[in-house]
Design an enzyme around this catalytic site. Structure first.
Site, PDB file in Angstrom:
ATOM      1  N   GLU A 428       5.151  -1.916-136.644  1.00  0.00           N
ATOM      2  CA  GLU A 428       4.124  -0.914-136.913  1.00  0.00           C
ATOM      3  C   GLU A 428       4.672   0.138-137.874  1.00  0.00           C
ATOM      4  OE1 GLU A 428       3.214   1.156-133.296  1.00  0.00           O
ATOM      5  OE2 GLU A 428       2.098   2.745-134.304  1.00  0.00           O
ATOM      6  N   ASP A 501       5.251   1.234-131.369  1.00  0.00           N
ATOM      7  CA  ASP A 501       5.681   2.434-130.645  1.00  0.00           C
ATOM      8  C   ASP A 501       5.312   2.333-129.175  1.00  0.00           C
ATOM      9  OD1 ASP A 501       6.574   3.461-132.980  1.00  0.00           O
ATOM     10  OD2 ASP A 501       4.854   4.786-133.326  1.00  0.00           O
ATOM     11  N   ASP A 505      -1.149   4.553-129.166  1.00  0.00           N
ATOM     12  CA  ASP A 505      -1.480   3.921-130.443  1.00  0.00           C
ATOM     13  C   ASP A 505      -0.738   2.601-130.608  1.00  0.00           C
ATOM     14  OD1 ASP A 505      -3.381   5.521-131.504  1.00  0.00           O
ATOM     15  OD2 ASP A 505      -1.966   6.855-132.549  1.00  0.00           O
TER      16      ASP A 505
END
Ligand code: 28G
Length: 640
Positions: A428, A501, A505
């Site tokens: 990400e 993470d 999100d």
């Protein structure tokens, strides 16, 4: 089916139950959790047969405190009369003799061979103990067995009103056999029992967990049968029309039941069953259904001038876009084919389903022109989109053909060319991607950074999905192609590792990626190639030493170990970007130290997974809220 005159001698007595204990896998598939749960279905199947024969309407299944299972039905009760051949009570024969495909209940549709229908004696053989109670002729009869051996002759333990009848079976799976686990999972039983209730309209199945702290109960009862099954599968989608299309009939001794409804999405979900057993690989019944659908809709569209003479015909794929369907047949002597023996082979089932669906669907479309029109229009849109997608896909195909030169620019590939040694990290964000590129072991670890959130494939059409840069990058990097082009042999990395993470999100991005993999390359998940990286949540420093904690529990343990004082420095990692390359390697990428979670999927519940994905990723808010509320108990460290 012709009514049968029941006598105990109808049961073929083959051999004792030792064979079952010697090779349990031969009779129940495996002795893992799957086999453990299979015992319950085997017993419930007999109760369902009694219901199909028309004598029973309620079945209860209880997980008891000690992980034993109790099943009851209010049928006629297993016969207690003497069996001619053996001179023993029929019930004793049922539970202690291994029989091949003896017919139970209504003399109906027991599957002979394969994993199913081997009957109660197999469950008995694999149970530490089993107790059966039968209410019949105003008495309560009882017998107990241990590892298949009779403990005492059938005895009367009480009386009951003459009209009260039924069977009650309690068994404890043998720990000598089920060494992996002996613990029943409510959710697994729930899934299959719900399915059985959908497939047997009108029957009431009550599942109870009476284990301490786990107490819960559900009743499954669907007067609409498979019509309600389709409604259930479509509940988190927007239906294209209100009704469920339903066809039913009997031809050449094949009993056919089909229900379907289109939604405004693009996925096809068809579950097929033979004698209430799921056929994940389909077979003749499914082919018959597809043929009938394609033919009937094309005929309708042509004769009503929705398709012009010059227009090409709709393909089956066009018509099945957004289709949710259940195909259920009952057949006397089902033949299973294919590697896993899960594919129906009887060609009589093809012609039966084809002709019943063709005839009744033609009639339905004539009676419901507005529904007919909206399905035809959706199919024609699909036809156009498919053309566009074909062009987009040709592009991705050409790229794979060029191999290395066509690999995405953002990919930092590894040097080793043997896929078995190789892994790819889907990371990400560009900054974390940068750290990962520095940190990685260049020979075997490839890095593909993705910008922000990838497209939600649940809400987009194929041409747009294939136009998306991040998705194109993944498809070319993996090398396998997608959907019907998918070829596992072309997979360039045996581990596909999603690294996001450890926050909300990140979890969302991981979910989007899994949705993409599940819809486009499910085989990667099925074969265990997909993993989730586990970055640490905390870094603890004390006197120049450091520790990493991957959960709050672990943080607690470390603090207890090193002593809680002011020399401790605790850092909460919010994102991968907060770690430098060395830390990222140490905590998350070093094969010797990292934690990877392998993503797997339950083959028995793939349509359930479809429901879950469309609930979580689709348009409708209500079902999503319900799902989240119902599952909130499973969430531990939600960091919001
Ligand atoms: C609660 C757990 C699972 C069952 C019946 C009812 C009959 C039956 C079952 O017969 C075939 C025929 C006689 C030996 C049939 C009762 C006809 C008349 C039955 C169950 C073989 C088996 N009356 N209910 N089997 N018999 N429920 N529930 O297993 O000779 S099994």
């Amino acid at each position: 089916m012709a009514e049968q005159n029941y006598g105990g001698d109808q049961i073929q007595i083959l051999k004792g139950l030792e064979a079952v204990r010697k090779r349990p896998g031969m009779y129940i598939g495996s002795t893992s959790s799957r086999g453990l749960h299979h015992l319950v279905y085997e017993i419930v199947d007999n109760a369902v047969d009694e219901a199909l024969a028309g004598y029973c309407d309620t079945i209860t299944v209880t997980i008891n405190q000690d992980n034993s299972i109790t099943v009851t039905d209010n049928g006629r009760g297993v016969p207690v009369e003497l069996n001619h051949d053996s001179g023993r009570p029929a019930i004793e024969v049922v539970y202690t003799m291994l029989h091949a495909g003896g017919k139970f209940g209504g003399g109906g549709y027991k599957v002979s061979g394969g994993l199913h229908g081997v009957g109660a004696s197999v469950v008995n053989a694999l149970s530490e103990w089993m107790e059966v109670q039968v209410k019949r002729h105003g008495h309560i009869y009882m017998q107990r067995y241990e590892r298949g051996n009779i403990c005492y002759d059938l005895k009367i333990v009480g009386d009951c009103p003459e009209e009260e009848t039924g069977t009650k079976v309690t068994f404890l799976p043998d720990s000598e056999i089920f060494q992996e686990t002996q613990v029943y999972e409510y959710d697994i039983l729930k899934q299959r029992l719900r399915e059985m209730a959908f497939l047997t309209k009108g029957i009431k199945i009550i599942l109870t967990d009476s284990r301490e702290g786990l107490e819960q109960e559900r009743t499954f009862h669907y007067e609409g049968g498979i019509k309600e099954f389709v409604e259930y599968l479509n509940k988190s989608k927007d239906a294209l029309y209100d009704q469920i299309v339903y066809c039913e009939g009997m031809k050449d001794k094949v009993q056919v039941e089909v229900a379907f409804q289109h939604n405004d999405g693009y996925n096809e979900v068809i579950d097929s069953f033979v004698n209430n057993i799921k056929t994940p690989e389909g077979g003749t019944h499914l082919t018959g259904f597809r043929n009938a659908l394609t033919k009937t809709f094309n005929d309708y569209a042509r004769s009503n001038k929705i398709l012009k003479d010059s227009d090409p015909s709709l393909t089956g794929d066009d018509i099945r876009e957004g289709l949710t369907a259940i195909v259920s047949v009952k057949i006397e002597d089902p033949q299973f084919e294919g590697q896993t023996k899960q594919k129906l082979g009887n060609s009589i089932a093809r012609s039966a389903v084809d002709s019943i669906v063709s005839e009744q669907l033609t009639y339905f479309l004539e009676q419901n022109p507005s529904i007919a029109k909206s399905i035809c229009e959706k199919s024609m849109l699909a036809q156009r989109a498919r053309d566009a997608a074909r062009k987009a896909r040709d592009l991705t195909r050409r790229k794979t053909a060029l191999e290395n030169t066509a690999l995405p620019g953002k990919l930092a590939d590894c040097s080793d060319k043997d896929p078995k040694n190789c892994e790819i990290y889907i990371v990400e964000g560009d900054s974390a991607g940068g750290s990962a590129k520095t940190a990685r072991s260049r020979a075997t670890q490839a890095i593909l950074p993705l910008r922000g959130k990838i497209l939600n494939v649940e809400k987009a059409r194929l041409d747009r999905i294939l136009g998306n840069a991040e998705i194109k990058a993944m498809i070319t990097a993996f090398g396998t192609g997608i959907h019907e082009d998918f070829d596992i042999n072309k997979l360039r990395y045996h581990k596909i590792i999603i690294m996001t993470d450890a926050d909300v999100d990140g979890a969302h991005i991981a979910t989007l990626l899994l949705t993409f993999l599940y819809r486009f390359m499910p085989e990667l998940i099925r074969q265990g190639h997909v993993y989730l990286a586990q970055p640490p949540l905390y870094k603890i420093e004390k006197n120049k030493k450091q520790w990493y904690a991957y959960s709050d529990d672990e943080l607690n343990n470390i603090m207890t170990e090193i002593g809680r004082d002011q020399n401790n420095k605790v850092q909460r990692y919010k994102g991968l970007g907060e770690m430098d390359a060395e830390q990222l390697w140490d905590t998350t990428m070093d094969p010797a130290k990292r934690i990877l979670l392998r993503v797997n999927m339950d083959e028995d519940a793939e349509s359930e997974l479809d429901v879950t994905f469309s609930t979580l990723m689709g348009d409708k808010v209500e079902p999503r809220r319900d799902f989240i509320e119902a599952n909130a108990k499973y969430v531990k460290n939600l960091d919001i």
